[in-house]
Design a protein around this motif. Structure first.
Motif, mmCIF file in Angstrom:
data_model
loop_
_atom_site.group_PDB
_atom_site.id
_atom_site.type_symbol
_atom_site.label_atom_id
_atom_site.label_comp_id
_atom_site.label_asym_id
_atom_site.label_seq_id
_atom_site.Cartn_x
_atom_site.Cartn_y
_atom_site.Cartn_z
ATOM 1 N N TYR A 40 -24.216 -10.475 22.266
ATOM 2 C CA TYR A 40 -23.698 -10.162 20.929
ATOM 3 C C TYR A 40 -24.508 -8.982 20.388
ATOM 4 O O TYR A 40 -25.692 -8.844 20.689
ATOM 5 C CB TYR A 40 -23.809 -11.384 20.014
ATOM 6 C CG TYR A 40 -23.145 -11.173 18.680
ATOM 7 C CD1 TYR A 40 -21.764 -10.973 18.599
ATOM 8 C CD2 TYR A 40 -23.884 -11.160 17.497
ATOM 9 C CE1 TYR A 40 -21.144 -10.771 17.386
ATOM 10 C CE2 TYR A 40 -23.269 -10.958 16.264
ATOM 11 C CZ TYR A 40 -21.897 -10.763 16.222
ATOM 12 O OH TYR A 40 -21.285 -10.554 15.009
ATOM 13 N N HIS A 41 -23.858 -8.169 19.557
ATOM 14 C CA HIS A 41 -24.503 -6.901 19.163
ATOM 15 C C HIS A 41 -25.633 -7.043 18.151
ATOM 16 O O HIS A 41 -26.465 -6.154 18.017
ATOM 17 C CB HIS A 41 -23.436 -5.937 18.620
ATOM 18 C CG HIS A 41 -22.547 -6.548 17.572
ATOM 19 N ND1 HIS A 41 -22.943 -6.745 16.284
ATOM 20 C CD2 HIS A 41 -21.277 -7.028 17.650
ATOM 21 C CE1 HIS A 41 -21.954 -7.308 15.600
ATOM 22 N NE2 HIS A 41 -20.923 -7.499 16.417
ATOM 23 N N THR A 42 -25.657 -8.146 17.398
ATOM 24 C CA THR A 42 -26.622 -8.253 16.296
ATOM 25 C C THR A 42 -27.396 -9.564 16.399
ATOM 26 O O THR A 42 -26.810 -10.599 16.725
ATOM 27 C CB THR A 42 -25.874 -8.187 14.942
ATOM 28 O OG1 THR A 42 -25.130 -6.968 14.933
ATOM 29 C CG2 THR A 42 -26.819 -8.202 13.757
ATOM 30 N N ARG A 269 -17.909 -15.210 14.560
ATOM 31 C CA ARG A 269 -18.317 -14.160 15.499
ATOM 32 C C ARG A 269 -17.231 -13.961 16.564
ATOM 33 O O ARG A 269 -16.883 -12.838 16.922
ATOM 34 C CB ARG A 269 -19.592 -14.633 16.187
ATOM 35 C CG ARG A 269 -20.692 -13.672 16.192
ATOM 36 C CD ARG A 269 -21.889 -14.314 16.872
ATOM 37 N NE ARG A 269 -22.894 -14.774 15.955
ATOM 38 C CZ ARG A 269 -23.427 -15.997 15.944
ATOM 39 N NH1 ARG A 269 -23.057 -16.923 16.806
ATOM 40 N NH2 ARG A 269 -24.339 -16.303 15.066
ATOM 41 N N GLU A 272 -14.340 -11.998 15.230
ATOM 42 C CA GLU A 272 -14.688 -10.568 15.118
ATOM 43 C C GLU A 272 -14.594 -9.892 16.490
ATOM 44 O O GLU A 272 -13.995 -8.820 16.638
ATOM 45 C CB GLU A 272 -16.126 -10.442 14.573
ATOM 46 C CG GLU A 272 -16.644 -9.023 14.526
ATOM 47 C CD GLU A 272 -18.138 -8.911 14.860
ATOM 48 O OE1 GLU A 272 -18.857 -9.919 14.844
ATOM 49 O OE2 GLU A 272 -18.566 -7.783 15.175
ATOM 50 N N ILE A 273 -15.163 -10.546 17.507
ATOM 51 C CA ILE A 273 -15.200 -9.936 18.839
ATOM 52 C C ILE A 273 -13.784 -9.837 19.423
ATOM 53 O O ILE A 273 -13.423 -8.826 20.039
ATOM 54 C CB ILE A 273 -16.140 -10.750 19.771
ATOM 55 C CG1 ILE A 273 -17.590 -10.619 19.299
ATOM 56 C CG2 ILE A 273 -16.003 -10.328 21.239
ATOM 57 C CD1 ILE A 273 -18.178 -9.225 19.342
ATOM 58 N N ASN A 276 -12.112 -6.902 17.864
ATOM 59 C CA ASN A 276 -12.630 -5.641 18.438
ATOM 60 C C ASN A 276 -12.132 -5.447 19.865
ATOM 61 O O ASN A 276 -11.907 -4.316 20.307
ATOM 62 C CB ASN A 276 -14.162 -5.637 18.429
ATOM 63 C CG ASN A 276 -14.704 -5.508 17.020
ATOM 64 O OD1 ASN A 276 -13.952 -5.235 16.087
ATOM 65 N ND2 ASN A 276 -16.002 -5.707 16.856
ATOM 66 N N ASN A 299 -15.697 -11.865 25.918
ATOM 67 C CA ASN A 299 -16.309 -10.827 25.069
ATOM 68 C C ASN A 299 -16.581 -9.546 25.856
ATOM 69 O O ASN A 299 -17.499 -8.804 25.540
ATOM 70 C CB ASN A 299 -17.604 -11.338 24.419
ATOM 71 C CG ASN A 299 -18.692 -11.624 25.444
ATOM 72 O OD1 ASN A 299 -18.412 -11.757 26.635
ATOM 73 N ND2 ASN A 299 -19.939 -11.720 25.003
ATOM 74 N N GLY A 340 -18.628 -4.651 21.700
ATOM 75 C CA GLY A 340 -19.678 -4.531 20.689
ATOM 76 C C GLY A 340 -19.098 -4.631 19.287
ATOM 77 O O GLY A 340 -17.983 -5.145 19.096
ATOM 78 N N ASN A 341 -19.829 -4.108 18.285
ATOM 79 C CA ASN A 341 -19.253 -4.068 16.937
ATOM 80 C C ASN A 341 -18.222 -2.932 16.892
ATOM 81 O O ASN A 341 -18.089 -2.159 17.850
ATOM 82 C CB ASN A 341 -20.344 -3.934 15.860
ATOM 83 C CG ASN A 341 -21.139 -2.650 15.984
ATOM 84 O OD1 ASN A 341 -20.613 -1.632 16.453
ATOM 85 N ND2 ASN A 341 -22.391 -2.678 15.574
ATOM 86 N N ARG A 342 -17.491 -2.824 15.771
ATOM 87 C CA ARG A 342 -16.368 -1.881 15.755
ATOM 88 C C ARG A 342 -16.859 -0.440 15.956
ATOM 89 O O ARG A 342 -16.248 0.347 16.691
ATOM 90 C CB ARG A 342 -15.586 -2.018 14.434
ATOM 91 C CG ARG A 342 -14.305 -1.197 14.383
ATOM 92 C CD ARG A 342 -13.356 -1.490 15.551
ATOM 93 N NE ARG A 342 -12.688 -2.761 15.466
ATOM 94 C CZ ARG A 342 -11.450 -2.972 15.023
ATOM 95 N NH1 ARG A 342 -10.711 -1.959 14.619
ATOM 96 N NH2 ARG A 342 -10.933 -4.179 15.002
ATOM 97 N N GLU A 344 -19.418 0.565 17.664
ATOM 98 C CA GLU A 344 -19.757 0.769 19.078
ATOM 99 C C GLU A 344 -18.488 0.947 19.916
ATOM 100 O O GLU A 344 -18.424 1.810 20.805
ATOM 101 C CB GLU A 344 -20.581 -0.423 19.592
ATOM 102 C CG GLU A 344 -21.974 -0.479 18.989
ATOM 103 C CD GLU A 344 -22.753 -1.739 19.343
ATOM 104 O OE1 GLU A 344 -23.994 -1.679 19.346
ATOM 105 O OE2 GLU A 344 -22.130 -2.792 19.599
#
Ligand SMILES: Cc1ncc(COP(=O)(O)O)c(C=O)c1O
Length: 368
Positions: A40-42, A269, A272-273, A276, A299, A340-342, A344
């Motif tokens: 996960y990115h964070t 999470r 969100e993934i 993305n 993911n 990753g997050n948007r 990225e």
């Protein structure tokens, strides 16, 4: 003068020949955007609550076991916690496979640790390549079950991203009844939870399910995984596990991650993934250098390029680190990209887009 003694000559032969698993950290790279280990990115935010570091920890911390059992709807006796799912892969080999006599079976391309662990313990490996659509070749598995005590099936599969069809899983479970353990690796199942096989445990006493907090729970650095199986299989694994497999801070944070709030955060999470992932799939599939974006339940996505080497290297030089899959059977020109997050994801698209335009320009100059 005595000649220098080569300490390697003392090592077991299979260890001398062993090619270790090349984890993302071992592969290195100087990145700003790490998309090569399905993390996960964070970093999630946790406070340590347990200060009894003068004491050894519980072997199987009761709160962690109870909360995981509640989370998946099983009894605590059916749950084992270990140092990541990787440790569970090893424990199964140690419990069920006699080196030099028994064999393990798995279906490449798949997660690399089945092979490395089997090699480490000197257990023969039967590698049955997947057939079309990345599904297991059940007929070939049937013909190769001689001496097999353990079958690893990764679903969703790393690195291809697909689920194994339930009918194929059931066929494999029937073929192996009273003969071998089937370990279904569900490391990524939180990204498609409706497909879990946990409910099948009541039908198949030889079924084992591997889980982890490293992916959807965003805790790869914690090193915490779970095995779900019959109470009898768990009892066997408890015979061989280290006396203190989980450090006290690990158990502390795992217990917090498995509260109702922790599980809700994990689900947010995942949403969100997945969003993305859809974005990245749609954008990449329009680019000239991209031959195929494979569907994914995870993911990460597997992408086939016209020239994966140049994509990998160009992004590497820009600090965007992807996972090269070109050496895996059937994955020529394929790279695996963690979602990753948007921001990225946008940078990945922009970098490949820029490279596509450059390549197009070069082609046009060469063939005006
Ligand atoms: C399919 C699969 N199984 C197991 C693991 C290992 O999980 P853990 O971090 O819990 O050891 C991974 C890690 O990437 C994986 O991809």
């Amino acid at each position: 003068m005595s000649t220098v003694f080569d300490i390697n000559s003392l090592a077991r032969e299979n260890i001398r020949n062993l090619v270790p698993y090349m984890s993302a950290r071992r592969l290195g790279g100087k990145g700003d955007i790490w998309l090569n280990a399905n993390e996960y990115h964070t970093a999630p935010d946790f406070q340590f609550r347990e200060n009894t570091l003068n004491r050894y920890p519980e072997c199987q911390p009761a709160a962690v076991i109870q909360r995981y059992a509640n989370y998946i709807g099983l009894q605590p006796e059916q749950v084992l916690v270990s140092r990541g799912a990787d440790e569970s892969i090893e424990l199964l080999l140690r419990v069920f496979c006699e080196p030099g006599r028994d064999a393990v079976l798995f279906c490449p391309p798949t997660y690399g640790m089945y092979s490395v662990s089997a090699e480490t313990f000197g257990v023969e490996q039967k590698k049955i390549p997947v057939s079309t659509n990345w599904q297991p070749d059940v007929a070939s598995i049937k013909n190769n079950l001689d001496r097999v005590k353990l079958v690893y099936i990764c679903s969703p599969n790393n690195p291809t991203g697909n689920l194994v069809e339930p009918a194929a899983l059931r066929q494999i479970l029937e073929l192996t009844r009273n003969q071998a353990i089937v370990a279904i690796d569900e490391a990524y199942i939180e990204f498609c939870p409706q497909h879990t096989t946990t409910r099948w445990l009541q039908d198949y006493p030889h079924l084992v399910i591997l889980r982890t907090l490293s992916k959807a729970f965003a805790l790869a650095g914690l090193r915490c995984g779970f095995t779900l199986a019959s109470a009898d299989i768990i009892a066997l694994m408890l015979k061989v596990i280290a006396p203190y497999p989980l450090a006290t801070p690990v158990a502390d944070i795992a217990a917090q991650a498995l509260t109702e709030t922790g599980i809700q955060t994990m689900k947010n999470r995942v949403a969100e993934i997945v969003s993305n992932r859809i974005y990245l799939q749609q954008e990449l599939s329009q680019l000239a250098l991209v031959e195929n974006v494979f569907p994914s339940e995870t993911n990460y996505i597997l992408v086939k390029f016209t020239d994966a080497e140049i994509v990998f290297k160009t992004l590497w030089d820009k600090g965007i680190i992807l996972r090269d899959q070109r050496k895996q059977p059937g994955l020529e020109n394929c790279l695996r990209i963690t979602i990753g997050n948007r921001g990225e994801c946008e940078q990945v698209v922009n970098a490949i887009n820029a490279l596509s335009s450059q390549t197009q320009q070069i082609k046009e100059t060469e063939n005006p």
